[in-house]
Design a protein around this motif. Structure first.
Motif, PDB file in Angstrom:
ATOM      1  N   THR A 169       0.831  -1.205   0.000  1.00  0.00           N
ATOM      2  CA  THR A 169       0.000   0.000   0.000  1.00  0.00           C
ATOM      3  C   THR A 169       0.863   1.251   0.000  1.00  0.00           C
ATOM      4  N   LEU A 170       1.882   1.268   0.854  1.00  0.00           N
ATOM      5  CA  LEU A 170       2.750   2.449   0.958  1.00  0.00           C
ATOM      6  C   LEU A 170       3.595   2.669  -0.293  1.00  0.00           C
ATOM      7  N   SER A 171       3.874   1.608  -1.038  1.00  0.00           N
ATOM      8  CA  SER A 171       4.698   1.748  -2.234  1.00  0.00           C
ATOM      9  C   SER A 171       3.891   2.164  -3.464  1.00  0.00           C
ATOM     10  N   ALA A 172       2.578   2.254  -3.334  1.00  0.00           N
ATOM     11  CA  ALA A 172       1.739   2.702  -4.451  1.00  0.00           C
ATOM     12  C   ALA A 172       2.056   4.163  -4.767  1.00  0.00           C
ATOM     13  N   ARG A 173       1.757   4.563  -5.986  1.00  0.00           N
ATOM     14  CA  ARG A 173       1.993   5.959  -6.394  1.00  0.00           C
ATOM     15  C   ARG A 173       1.289   6.911  -5.447  1.00  0.00           C
ATOM     16  N   VAL A 174       0.045   6.581  -5.099  1.00  0.00           N
ATOM     17  CA  VAL A 174      -0.715   7.348  -4.102  1.00  0.00           C
ATOM     18  C   VAL A 174      -1.175   6.352  -3.039  1.00  0.00           C
ATOM     19  N   PRO A 175      -0.536   6.344  -1.849  1.00  0.00           N
ATOM     20  CA  PRO A 175      -0.991   5.425  -0.804  1.00  0.00           C
ATOM     21  C   PRO A 175      -2.457   5.706  -0.461  1.00  0.00           C
ATOM     22  N   SER A 176      -3.251   4.642  -0.431  1.00  0.00           N
ATOM     23  CA  SER A 176      -4.697   4.820  -0.271  1.00  0.00           C
ATOM     24  C   SER A 176      -5.274   3.840   0.731  1.00  0.00           C
ATOM     25  N   ILE A 177      -6.408   4.241   1.288  1.00  0.00           N
ATOM     26  CA  ILE A 177      -7.219   3.382   2.141  1.00  0.00           C
ATOM     27  C   ILE A 177      -8.300   2.777   1.246  1.00  0.00           C
ATOM     28  N   GLY A 178      -8.500   1.483   1.353  1.00  0.00           N
ATOM     29  CA  GLY A 178      -9.566   0.823   0.603  1.00  0.00           C
ATOM     30  C   GLY A 178     -10.850   0.879   1.408  1.00  0.00           C
ATOM     31  N   VAL A 179     -11.900   1.445   0.820  1.00  0.00           N
ATOM     32  CA  VAL A 179     -13.204   1.541   1.476  1.00  0.00           C
ATOM     33  C   VAL A 179     -14.139   0.560   0.779  1.00  0.00           C
ATOM     34  N   VAL A 180     -14.762  -0.293   1.587  1.00  0.00           N
ATOM     35  CA  VAL A 180     -15.670  -1.315   1.067  1.00  0.00           C
ATOM     36  C   VAL A 180     -17.081  -0.960   1.515  1.00  0.00           C
ATOM     37  N   MET A 181     -17.980  -0.805   0.528  1.00  0.00           N
ATOM     38  CA  MET A 181     -19.373  -0.438   0.804  1.00  0.00           C
ATOM     39  C   MET A 181     -20.296  -1.481   0.182  1.00  0.00           C
ATOM     40  N   ARG A 182     -21.451  -1.651   0.787  1.00  0.00           N
ATOM     41  CA  ARG A 182     -22.443  -2.584   0.253  1.00  0.00           C
ATOM     42  C   ARG A 182     -23.785  -1.869   0.177  1.00  0.00           C
ATOM     43  N   GLU A 183     -24.546  -2.166  -0.880  1.00  0.00           N
ATOM     44  CA  GLU A 183     -25.873  -1.571  -1.017  1.00  0.00           C
ATOM     45  C   GLU A 183     -26.767  -2.042   0.117  1.00  0.00           C
ATOM     46  N   THR A 184     -27.599  -1.131   0.608  1.00  0.00           N
ATOM     47  CA  THR A 184     -28.552  -1.502   1.653  1.00  0.00           C
ATOM     48  C   THR A 184     -29.677  -2.319   1.028  1.00  0.00           C
TER      49      THR A 184
END
Length: 185
Positions: free
Chosen positions: A74-89
């Motif tokens: 993750t840190l070595s990515a061009r833009v370090p990012s947080i993965g957000v996981v969402m599910r439809e209600t």
């Protein structure tokens, strides 16, 4: 003994904008994270014309000392990012059609959710402070794994008889024989 994860509350900011699709009124996208945020339930943060940003939820960002290799990815990515996981209600007419399942700093865990195709996934750039926090965590817990080349066993594989197929499957005759036609010769 397994160590407990380091946990940090992470607020998830979702932006609602008018959709260009005539069958879907709004487009929803995770756009930011708020480290150390208090609990929230779709609290409006900002409105700009028809675009609205919500503090949708606060979820724990759990960092495990055994997942440092994934955090390094993750840190070595061009833009370090947080993965957000969402599910439809379940309710299609709900005012807020997504529930926030997870926020992860593990590139591998995020990829596992991408494989299922069930959830909506967004990569949100990490704020500088969160990048520093993750980097410090990795430096404190990462242990390089020594590569050990697997050795072959001593079983001889050149003793197989051609045309017999797999020795573990019982065969009455040669598996590559020509089929019978039913005509007398």
């Amino acid at each position: 003994m397994r160590k407990a994860p380091v946990s940090l509350p992470l607020g998830i900011v979702i932006r609602r904008t008018p959709s260009v699709n005539r069958w879907v009124p709004f487009a929803w996208q995770a756009v930011a994270v708020l480290p150390g945020a208090a609990q929230a339930d779709w609290q409006v943060l900002r409105e700009e014309g028809e675009a609205v940003e919500f503090h949708a939820a606060t979820v724990p960002l759990e960092l495990w000392h055994t997942d440092t290799e994934a955090y390094l990815a993750t840190l070595s990515a061009r833009v370090p990012s947080i993965g957000v996981v969402m599910r439809e209600t379940e309710d299609p007419d709900a005012e807020h059609p997504y529930e926030i399942l997870l926020a992860t700093a593990s590139a591998y865990e995020f990829q596992d959710y991408a494989d299922s195709g069930e959830e909506l996934l967004e990569l949100v750039p990490m704020p500088e402070g969160l990048v520093a926090f993750l980097r410090d965590f990795v430096q404190a817990h990462h242990e390089e794994e020594i590569f050990v080349k697997r050795r072959r066993d001593k079983k001889r594989i050149d003793l197989m008889e051609d045309g017999r197929g797999d020795a573990r499957i019982s065969q009455l005759s040669d598996v590559f024989r020509a089929p019978r036609t039913g005509r007398p010769h």
